[in-house]
Design a protein around this motif. Structure first.
Motif, mmCIF file in Angstrom:
data_model
loop_
_atom_site.group_PDB
_atom_site.id
_atom_site.type_symbol
_atom_site.label_atom_id
_atom_site.label_comp_id
_atom_site.label_asym_id
_atom_site.label_seq_id
_atom_site.Cartn_x
_atom_site.Cartn_y
_atom_site.Cartn_z
ATOM 1 N N LEU A 119 0.857 -1.189 0.000
ATOM 2 C CA LEU A 119 0.000 0.000 0.000
ATOM 3 C C LEU A 119 0.890 1.235 0.000
ATOM 4 N N ASP A 165 -7.871 11.514 7.189
ATOM 5 C CA ASP A 165 -7.963 11.223 5.755
ATOM 6 C C ASP A 165 -6.647 10.669 5.243
ATOM 7 N N VAL A 166 -6.632 9.380 4.953
ATOM 8 C CA VAL A 166 -5.430 8.793 4.370
ATOM 9 C C VAL A 166 -5.767 8.395 2.940
ATOM 10 N N ASP A 167 -5.030 8.957 2.003
ATOM 11 C CA ASP A 167 -5.245 8.614 0.601
ATOM 12 C C ASP A 167 -4.148 7.683 0.130
ATOM 13 N N TYR A 168 -4.580 6.593 -0.483
ATOM 14 C CA TYR A 168 -3.624 5.620 -0.997
ATOM 15 C C TYR A 168 -3.629 5.616 -2.516
ATOM 16 N N ASP A 169 -2.539 5.137 -3.086
ATOM 17 C CA ASP A 169 -2.505 4.780 -4.495
ATOM 18 C C ASP A 169 -3.192 3.417 -4.588
ATOM 19 N N LYS A 217 4.762 8.291 0.316
ATOM 20 C CA LYS A 217 5.461 9.142 -0.656
ATOM 21 C C LYS A 217 6.395 10.101 0.058
ATOM 22 N N GLY A 226 -9.111 3.195 1.466
ATOM 23 C CA GLY A 226 -9.659 4.113 0.462
ATOM 24 C C GLY A 226 -8.522 4.558 -0.425
ATOM 25 N N PHE A 227 -8.657 4.283 -1.722
ATOM 26 C CA PHE A 227 -7.531 4.662 -2.592
ATOM 27 C C PHE A 227 -8.030 5.397 -3.835
ATOM 28 N N TRP A 228 -7.110 6.082 -4.497
ATOM 29 C CA TRP A 228 -7.427 6.782 -5.742
ATOM 30 C C TRP A 228 -6.949 5.914 -6.894
ATOM 31 N N ARG A 270 -12.247 7.564 -6.780
ATOM 32 C CA ARG A 270 -12.079 7.120 -5.407
ATOM 33 C C ARG A 270 -12.689 5.729 -5.269
ATOM 34 N N LEU A 273 0.070 12.115 -8.099
ATOM 35 C CA LEU A 273 -0.098 10.693 -8.399
ATOM 36 C C LEU A 273 -0.363 10.507 -9.892
ATOM 37 N N ILE A 288 -0.407 8.302 -0.370
ATOM 38 C CA ILE A 288 -0.030 9.478 -1.173
ATOM 39 C C ILE A 288 -0.260 10.769 -0.409
ATOM 40 N N SER A 289 -1.184 10.764 0.552
ATOM 41 C CA SER A 289 -1.329 11.946 1.402
ATOM 42 C C SER A 289 -2.012 11.551 2.693
#
Lengths: 217, 192, 278
Positions: free
Chosen positions: A163, A172-176, A216, B175-177, B164, B36, A166-167
């Motif tokens: 995993l 709020d955790v945003d993943y690729d 990142k 939760g991923f993009w 999303r 990204l 990315i931010s």
């Protein structure tokens, strides 16, 4: 004049008789018991003091077998007796100092252990990071493939999830898009781009990585 | 019955609110998504360089083509026009990359300009974000004697879809993009 | 009448190719100045027009000190004009820039705002002959986002079928008010000369060219071939119309640029918009 003298001489005499008689009257019945009790109390006190001194000295002479918690328990026990003995008080001070010193040493040790553990973990992470960098920086395809084969040994299977954060802003955790270690290592080989750092690692009982989180840079 | 109706209304309101809320991504999150998306485009440009490179073994080039195709939404096309023929020729992404692999030069140089232009992310009706990233490529083809026989600079406008999504990994909800590349418009800007 | 002239002027230019680069850079030096200067996307045209990005293309966000900064806007606006265009008068350009970058009442372009249209020539095989028609498009909101939709079709072959016929003849094209008494036995007149058939329709009749296009395509009489160069029409600045084209050429005046600029009245604006969005 004579009468006056009489009175003058009789009052102290009466007083003395009264006084002496009073004492005789009040203690005269259990005089021996009291003494026994006094002696017993004095002996008990002396025993307690001796026991306390012995215990305190034992604590002071302890070579490290007695845990600090036990030392503290015994000290508190002695202190609660309020023996008020000079030697005991002196020893209490010494034991208190010893306990404080041992506690500080323990705290320091814990801190050191924690640091060591962190450093060890960091080193593990660093170790993984290094592998990834080596794959990304390989000059030739065979070199990269060899590095990939080596790196794969750290993982429990080629499908171990990877995993990439990315931010991260509060909760709020945003993943690729999640990938697998095999795909990720090949990605590093092809793009020569490792711009992440190991964020967290989960291992199985055999010390092999079962999931990996990167972030990142 | 009445409760049902209000429930439905509430549900719809919920969806609508969610839609609005999602659009209000903070600039920081937007920037993270932009980066990204940009990374995927950079990956593609690296794959293209590898595929075009005559030193890349055939099997490796094919594997890289597979990886490059994985970056794209299914059915994505590359629309190519030249300086003198503005009519657009369409290729499936795989076809485009395979043509690049088979180009008949002894040596090929593919260089990318540093400039990368990233558009805003706009939402399409289904809620997916769509943006366009523009990059510039210099292509040089050499013959056996090492002489430059062809050179051009192309502007590549690359569609980027960002959605999303959520998935369970080891019991944890992630939760991923999902960033996928779409159609590419290739426009020649200079030619030799 | 005035608006039809304006439309004519606009249409005359519709098929002119955008000025593609004359010749090319003799060598690629690696200097990217031109590429930075180029307005590479329509999105960048909007951002530059509004001063919503720096000169490297990094975007400003509301709250950033230079976001929509007026002084910088004037510099960008100047850059957004095609310097080779014969359709732009210097004085008008200055007036326009001063108008949109007015300190007290600045005008910004809005991507999601109405009143801007895309126009693209499309080539079709029409009854086995290559024909070019114009498609007009606009952004339309739907559900969670937006999409481009076709608002009108301009195809002279369609148009000719609905041209204004001989005025004297047109006057006689009607079914008289007592036709019903004769069971509309005069109906044949409507279809006898199809040139004038539509004059027998109610006065609200308006040919919808999109319907014709879709019908012909569905019938297999028309087949899509290709597209020509894209352009945009802007009506978002009150009192002004401008057109934006892509200039694929070297130098620092390239990319999406304003190629035409006209002052227009409200009436003209309304009529022009009706052409793109009937």
């Amino acid at each position: 004049m004579k009468t006056q003298f009489y009175f003058k001489s009789i009052i102290p005499r009466l007083f003395i008789i009264l006084l002496v008689g009073g004492i005789a009257f009040s203690t005269g019945g259990c005089k021996s018991k009291k003494k026994l009790a006094q002696e017993a109390a004095a002996k008990e006190y002396a025993d307690r003091v001796a026991k306390a001194i012995a215990e305190l000295e034992a604590i002071l002479n302890d070579d490290g077998t007695m845990p600090v918690v036990e030392m503290e328990r015994r000290l508190n026990d002695i202190k609660s007796q309020n023996l008020n003995d000079t030697r005991v008080n002196e020893l209490i001070k010494q034991v208190e100092a010893k306990i404080a010193a041992q506690k500080e040493a323990l705290r320091q040790k814990q801190l050191d252990d924690q640091k060591k553990q962190e450093a060890a973990e960091e080193q593990t992470y660093h170790y993984i990071d290094e592998y990834f960098k080596q794959v990304a920086n390989s000059k030739t395809v065979p070199e990269a493939n060899a590095k990939i084969a080596e790196a794969m040994k750290m993982f429990s299977s080629p499908d171990v999830p990877v995993l990439i954060i990315i931010s991260k802003a509060g909760s709020d955790v945003d993943y690729d898009k999640p990938t697998t270690i095999e795909k990720y290592l090949n990605y590093l080989k092809d793009t020569k781009n490792y711009n992440n750092s190991v964020y967290s690692v989960k291992m199985d009982g055999y010390g092999q990585i079962v999931s990996l989180e990167l972030i990142k840079n | 019955m009445k409760t049902y109706k209000s429930l439905i209304i509430l549900l719809f309101a919920g969806f609508a609110l969610q839609g609005v809320a999602q659009d209000n991504l903070s600039p920081e999150r937007k920037q993270a998504i932009d980066s990204l998306a940009l990374e995927k485009v950079r990956d593609l440009s690296k794959y293209i360089s590898l595929i075009g490179d005559k030193d890349t073994p055939f099997s490796e080039a094919n594997r890289v083509i597979d990886r490059a195709v994985e970056l794209f939404m299914e059915g994505s096309e590359v629309g190519v026009s030249s300086l003198y023929k503005e009519e657009i020729n369409y290729y499936q992404v795989r076809e485009y990359l395979e043509r690049l692999m088979r180009l008949n030069y002894s040596k090929v140089d593919i260089e990318w300009y540093k400039i990368e232009y990233v558009s805003d992310l706009e939402r399409q009706p289904d809620g997916t974000y769509v943006g366009v990233i523009t990059i510039f490529q210099k292509f040089s083809g050499y013959d056996q004697e090492g002489g430059l026989v062809y050179q051009d600079v192309t502007k590549k406008d690359i569609t980027v879809y960002v959605k999303r999504k959520e998935t369970q990994i080891a019991g944890k909800l992630i939760g991923f993009w999902d960033v996928l590349l779409g159609d590419i418009r290739v426009k020649e800007t200079t030619k030799e | 009448m005035k608006y039809s002239i304006t439309i004519l002027i606009l249409l005359c230019c519709a098929f002119i190719m955008p000025a593609f680069g004359q010749g090319s850079l003799s060598s690629i030096t690696g200097d990217e100045t031109d590429l930075y200067a180029q307005t590479k996307q329509v999105n960048q045209f909007f951002r530059r027009f509004n001063n919503e990005e720096d000169r490297y293309g990094n975007r400003y966000y509301p709250g950033d000190s230079l976001y929509r900064d007026n002084a910088f806007r004037k510099v960008y606006l100047e850059m957004l004009f095609d310097k080779e265009s014969p359709f732009i008068q210097k004085s008008q350009k200055e007036e326009f820039i001063n108008h949109v970058a007015d300190v007290d009442n600045p005008v910004f372009l809005d991507f999601h705002g109405d009143n801007w249209f895309a126009e693209v020539p499309a080539t079709f095989m029409y009854y086995k002959k290559k024909e070019t028609l114009l498609l007009f498009l606009q952004l339309e909101q739907e559900n969670l986002g937006y999409k481009w939709v076709i608002t009108n079709v301009y195809f002279d072959k369609f148009l000719k079928k609905f041209n204004k016929g001989d005025k004297e003849l047109v006057k006689s094209k009607f079914l008289h008010p007592m036709s019903h008494e004769l069971d509309f036995m005069n109906m044949y007149k409507v279809f006898q000369d199809p040139t004038y058939s539509e004059y027998y329709a109610s006065k609200t009749f308006k040919p919808d060219y999109r319907t014709l296009l879709f019908y012909e395509v569905k019938m297999g009489n028309m087949e899509y071939q290709n597209l020509g160069p894209l352009k945009f029409h802007f009506f978002q600045v009150d009192g002004w119309y401008f057109e934006v084209n892509f200039f694929n050429r070297p130098g620092n005046n390239s990319g999406w640029l304003i190629s035409k600029l006209y002052k227009i009245s409200d009436k003209e604006k309304e009529d022009l918009i009706r052409f793109y969005l009937p």
